[in-house]
Each structure stands twice: as structure tokens, then as C-alpha cells.
Motif scaffolding. Structure first.
Motif, PDB file in Angstrom:
ATOM      1  N   GLN A  87      -7.085  12.190 -39.524  1.00 50.10           N
ATOM      2  CA  GLN A  87      -6.236  11.269 -38.747  1.00 50.10           C
ATOM      3  C   GLN A  87      -5.478  11.996 -37.634  1.00 50.10           C
ATOM      4  O   GLN A  87      -4.289  11.774 -37.418  1.00 50.10           O
ATOM      5  CB  GLN A  87      -5.259  10.537 -39.680  1.00 50.10           C
ATOM      6  CG  GLN A  87      -5.955   9.680 -40.724  1.00 50.10           C
ATOM      7  CD  GLN A  87      -4.986   8.954 -41.629  1.00 50.10           C
ATOM      8  OE1 GLN A  87      -3.802   9.270 -41.676  1.00 50.10           O
ATOM      9  NE2 GLN A  87      -5.497   7.967 -42.354  1.00 50.10           N
ATOM     10  N   GLY A  88      -6.181  12.903 -36.957  1.00 53.44           N
ATOM     11  CA  GLY A  88      -5.616  13.582 -35.808  1.00 53.44           C
ATOM     12  C   GLY A  88      -4.717  14.757 -36.128  1.00 53.44           C
ATOM     13  O   GLY A  88      -4.160  15.368 -35.210  1.00 53.44           O
ATOM     14  N   LYS A  89      -4.570  15.109 -37.411  1.00 54.37           N
ATOM     15  CA  LYS A  89      -3.719  16.225 -37.805  1.00 54.37           C
ATOM     16  C   LYS A  89      -4.506  17.219 -38.650  1.00 54.37           C
ATOM     17  O   LYS A  89      -5.416  16.832 -39.396  1.00 54.37           O
ATOM     18  CB  LYS A  89      -2.502  15.721 -38.596  1.00 54.37           C
ATOM     19  CG  LYS A  89      -1.563  14.838 -37.771  1.00 54.37           C
ATOM     20  CD  LYS A  89      -0.346  14.425 -38.583  1.00 54.37           C
ATOM     21  CE  LYS A  89       0.601  13.574 -37.750  1.00 54.37           C
ATOM     22  NZ  LYS A  89       1.799  13.158 -38.525  1.00 54.37           N
TER      23      LYS A  89
ATOM     24  N   ILE B 217     -12.811  21.582 -35.908  1.00 51.05           N
ATOM     25  CA  ILE B 217     -11.406  21.312 -35.612  1.00 51.05           C
ATOM     26  C   ILE B 217     -11.252  20.298 -34.481  1.00 51.05           C
ATOM     27  O   ILE B 217     -10.146  20.102 -33.968  1.00 51.05           O
ATOM     28  CB  ILE B 217     -10.647  22.608 -35.248  1.00 51.05           C
ATOM     29  CG1 ILE B 217     -11.256  23.271 -34.004  1.00 51.05           C
ATOM     30  CG2 ILE B 217     -10.631  23.567 -36.422  1.00 51.05           C
ATOM     31  CD1 ILE B 217     -10.451  24.456 -33.501  1.00 51.05           C
ATOM     32  N   SER B 218     -12.337  19.652 -34.079  1.00 53.24           N
ATOM     33  CA  SER B 218     -12.231  18.634 -33.042  1.00 53.24           C
ATOM     34  C   SER B 218     -11.568  17.385 -33.623  1.00 53.24           C
ATOM     35  O   SER B 218     -11.666  17.112 -34.826  1.00 53.24           O
ATOM     36  CB  SER B 218     -13.610  18.289 -32.484  1.00 53.24           C
ATOM     37  OG  SER B 218     -14.447  17.803 -33.513  1.00 53.24           O
ATOM     38  N   GLY B 219     -10.880  16.648 -32.752  1.00 52.07           N
ATOM     39  CA  GLY B 219     -10.245  15.405 -33.185  1.00 52.07           C
ATOM     40  C   GLY B 219      -8.744  15.476 -33.343  1.00 52.07           C
ATOM     41  O   GLY B 219      -8.121  14.501 -33.769  1.00 52.07           O
ATOM     42  N   MET B 220      -8.128  16.629 -33.002  1.00 47.66           N
ATOM     43  CA  MET B 220      -6.667  16.703 -33.071  1.00 47.66           C
ATOM     44  C   MET B 220      -6.051  15.826 -31.978  1.00 47.66           C
ATOM     45  O   MET B 220      -6.554  15.748 -30.861  1.00 47.66           O
ATOM     46  CB  MET B 220      -6.185  18.144 -32.932  1.00 47.66           C
ATOM     47  CG  MET B 220      -6.543  19.032 -34.101  1.00 47.66           C
ATOM     48  SD  MET B 220      -5.554  20.536 -34.178  1.00 47.66           S
ATOM     49  CE  MET B 220      -4.001  19.897 -34.809  1.00 47.66           C
ATOM     50  N   ARG B 221      -4.935  15.199 -32.320  1.00 47.91           N
ATOM     51  CA  ARG B 221      -4.297  14.280 -31.396  1.00 47.91           C
ATOM     52  C   ARG B 221      -3.484  15.038 -30.348  1.00 47.91           C
ATOM     53  O   ARG B 221      -2.595  15.809 -30.684  1.00 47.91           O
ATOM     54  CB  ARG B 221      -3.384  13.316 -32.169  1.00 47.91           C
ATOM     55  CG  ARG B 221      -2.763  12.209 -31.321  1.00 47.91           C
ATOM     56  CD  ARG B 221      -1.877  11.298 -32.136  1.00 47.91           C
ATOM     57  NE  ARG B 221      -2.661  10.600 -33.167  1.00 47.91           N
ATOM     58  CZ  ARG B 221      -2.480  10.767 -34.469  1.00 47.91           C
ATOM     59  NH1 ARG B 221      -1.567  11.626 -34.909  1.00 47.91           N
ATOM     60  NH2 ARG B 221      -3.212  10.090 -35.339  1.00 47.91           N
TER      61      ARG B 221
END
Length: 360
Positions: free
Chosen positions: A16-18, A33-37
Motif C-alpha cells: 500500500q505504498g509503504k 521496491i517499486s510502488g512507494m508513494r
């Protein structure tokens, strides 16, 4: 005595972005680690732009009876870099080979259950492979020399009954929780065979001049990080036998380190398959990189010096990327403490120090 919590690894590094920060026993199925907000200054950039800042690399370090070596693949999205460097422990002689890999979908795999990272050029065949379910890691290579360098070929693999095998995953803020660095560390015992060959000019055939068929120790580190425009890293790798025990350790400092590096770092010592998480360190070289290096912590667990024997320095200028790095073979002197207070006194333990300055 320094300690930090070692947890079971999460199913996913990013949820969820974290990021799920921490030190973990084992490794997730994917090192992604892609997808961090909003990883850069809180600005909600499109995902494809922030993913371009994620760089990957894989290091494979091995130490056999006669040879010690360092293999690296660096995934820069648009192209890849690979290299293998070996040193003869008896003479200190260095053999260095590099390769450039044109664009392909992915150079360094994200899957950890099994994978291959390789350069398939005829003159620079280098392959790192792994299959965690069978505790399998392997390095194979065949590189062609020139009028100065010999042809070298060899392989190293971890046996199925590997008692030194230990998987750990480190997910650390970089330097705060908006970005992260994820690394998979795997220690191993090795069986290896390396042949150094020179060309007989009379009949254009190979003559084997040095051969090493022996057991040893090694480690593999796969890392993904949100890189800065300028990144500076010092990596220390040590492998050897002390008190009839096999030890492997990896220590690092960089400008990607967490602001709270007492709680989050990737420093680790493995003794006969049992891990000890290590505190953050200070690495200095007051007399220059070719003289004594000093590695110390504030917890009295690490007090080492590194004495260089052979230095390989290289500068790369490729498109918008500039990298200057040194890979140094040398020996360690000093003291390491394990988590149960056991003291290991290092005397002329062979190891490698890698210092890297990268500008993107």
C-alpha cells in the motif's frame, strides 16, 4: 552488546505504498521496491518516472585456496555493466575483465527463488545463478584475454549440504521512510575450480599455467535502491576460517544509509551458518586508499584495519553516467564479536573492499 530485532520476512517489501522496514531472516519471493508513494520530496510523480531512479546490482564474492575474486553486475535500465576481478593470493597478481551489455528487459532478476544474471558475450561469458529451494548458488565464467591478460575460466558452486548457507533480507530507509534500499544477503561455502591460461603463440593453443581446485567461502548480495544523483558507497567483504570456524561478513556505509542507522543497516557476520547483526561503522582511510583503512563502531564489536595489497581503479563515462570506483584486495587485522560475545581475532584474513562514486 549491540542487537536489533530479526523478524520473519514479509510476503511483499512494499505494501500500500509503504515499505516494510526491518532486518529479516530469509528473503521475500521478489526483491522489488517499486510502488512507494511519492518517493521524491513528497511529489506524486508518475510511477514510471520514479521507477527509473531504481537501480539494481548483484555482487558475488568468493575466496578459494589460491584465488579470491569479485564479480558484479550493475543494472542501469538502458544498459548493463559486468565485471570479474581475481587476485592470486600467493603473488598478489590481478586479473580484471569488464563487459558492456546492451538494452534488454531486465539485467538483474527480481525473483529470489531462482534466477540467472549473465553476460553471454563470447569473450566475456559470466553467469551468476541461484535456486534457493535447493540452497544452490553458482558462478561460472569464461573470459578471453589479450596480449597482456591470460584466458581464464572457472566455476564456483555451493554444495547441497551447505552448512554456511544463510539468507537474510535488509529493508532500510534511504535515508528516510519515503524511499528505501532492499538487499538480499546470502552466505555460502563453495567448491570451485579456476584455470588461468596463456596462449602458446607457436601453435595458437592454450597452456594452463595456474589451476585451483579447492573449497572456500563466499557470499552473494543482490540490492535494489532509489539512487540519488550522486551516490557514494563503501563495501567490505571478508571470508575465512578462524578458530576452526568459517566466517563471512559484509559491512557497508553509504550516503543512502538510514538516518537511524542503529536500527536499520545491512551489516552482518555469519559464523558456521549462525548470523550476528552488526552495528553501523565508521570507515576511514586517513593515508589514502592504497594505505591502511580503519573500520570501527561505537559498540566495541568491530575494530578492524584493512591493509591493501592490490588496487583496481576505474573511471567510466557513459552517456549521462559517470562512475569512479576501486576494488581493493587486502587483508584484515583486528577483532570481531559475535552476538554471544565470542571474540574472533583476525590476522591476515583475506578480503575485498569496494568503494564506488556514481553520478547519474
Amino acid at each position: 552488546m549491540y542487537s536489533r530485532k530479526v523478524s520473519d520476512c514479509p510476503e511483499k517489501i512494499i505494501s500500500q505504498g509503504k515499505a516494510n522496514f526491518g532486518t529479516f531472516s530469509g528473503v521475500s519471493k521478489k526483491l522489488s521496491i517499486s510502488g512507494m508513494r511519492a518517493p521524491y520530496a513528497g511529489v506524486p510523480l508518475p510511477a514510471f518516472i520514479s521507477r527509473l531512479r531504481i537501480k539494481s546490482k548483484i555482487d558475488f564474492v568468493f575466496s578459494l585456496e589460491r584465488f579470491i575474486g569479485f564479480t558484479r553486475f550493475f543494472d542501469l535500465k538502458v544498459f548493463g555493466l559486468g565485471e570479474i576481478i581475481l587476485w592470486d593470493k600467493e603473488s598478489g597478481k590481478r586479473y580484471s575483465y569488464h563487459t558492456f551489455m546492451p538494452t534488454r528487459k531486465r539485467f538483474v532478476p527480481r525473483t529470489t527463488n531462482r534466477g540467472i544474471c549473465a553476460s553471454y558475450r563470447k569473450s566475456r561469458f559470466i553467469k551468476i545463478s541461484w535456486g534457493r529451494e535447493h540452497q544452490h548458488h553458482a558462478l561460472s565464467f569464461k573470459v578471453l584475454g589479450d596480449s597482456i591478460r591470460p584466458n581464464i575460466e572457472g566455476f564456483c558452486y555451493s554444495p547441497m549440504e551447505d552448512s554456511m548457507h544463510k539468507d537474510m533480507m535488509f529493508v532500510t530507509p534511504s535515508p528516510t521512510t519515503s524511499r528505501c534500499v532492499a538487499s538480499w544477503f546470502s552466505s555460502m561455502s563453495l567448491k570451485g575450480n579456476i584455470s588461468v591460461k596463456t596462449c602458446n603463440k607457436k601453435n595458437n593453443s592454450d597452456e594452463s599455467v595456474i589451476s585451483d581446485d579447492s573449497d572456500g567461502l563466499g557470499m552473494m548480495i543482490l540490492k535494489r535502491a532509489y539512487y540519488k544523483f550522486t551516490t557514494r558507497v563503501n563495501n567490505i567483504y571478508g571470508c575465512g576460517k578462524i578458530k576452526d570456524k568459517n566466517i563471512v561478513f559484509n559491512i557497508q556505509t553509504s550516503n543512502l544509509d538510514a538516518a537511524d542507522n542503529d536500527s536499520y543497516n545491512s551489516n552482518v557476520l555469519v559464523v558456521d551458518g549462525n548470523e550476528t547483526v552488526l552495528p553501523p561503522v565508521y570507515i576511514t582511510h586517513p593515508f589514502g586508499i592504497e594505505k591502511k583503512w580503519i573500520i570501527q563502531d561505537t559498540e566495541s564489536m568491530i575494530d578492524l584495519t584493512f591493509n591493501p595489497i592490490s588496487v583496481n581503479t576505474r573511471t567510466l563515462n557513459l552517456l549521462v553516467i559517470r562512475e569512479r570506483y576501486s576494488v581493493i584486495y587486502g587483508t584484515f587485522e583486528g577483532v570481531l564479536l559475535s552476538k554471544n560475545g565470542e571474540k574472533f581475532i583476525l590476522k591476515s584474513l583475506p578480503g575485498i573492499l569496494h568503494t564506488d562514486n556514481l553520478r547519474l
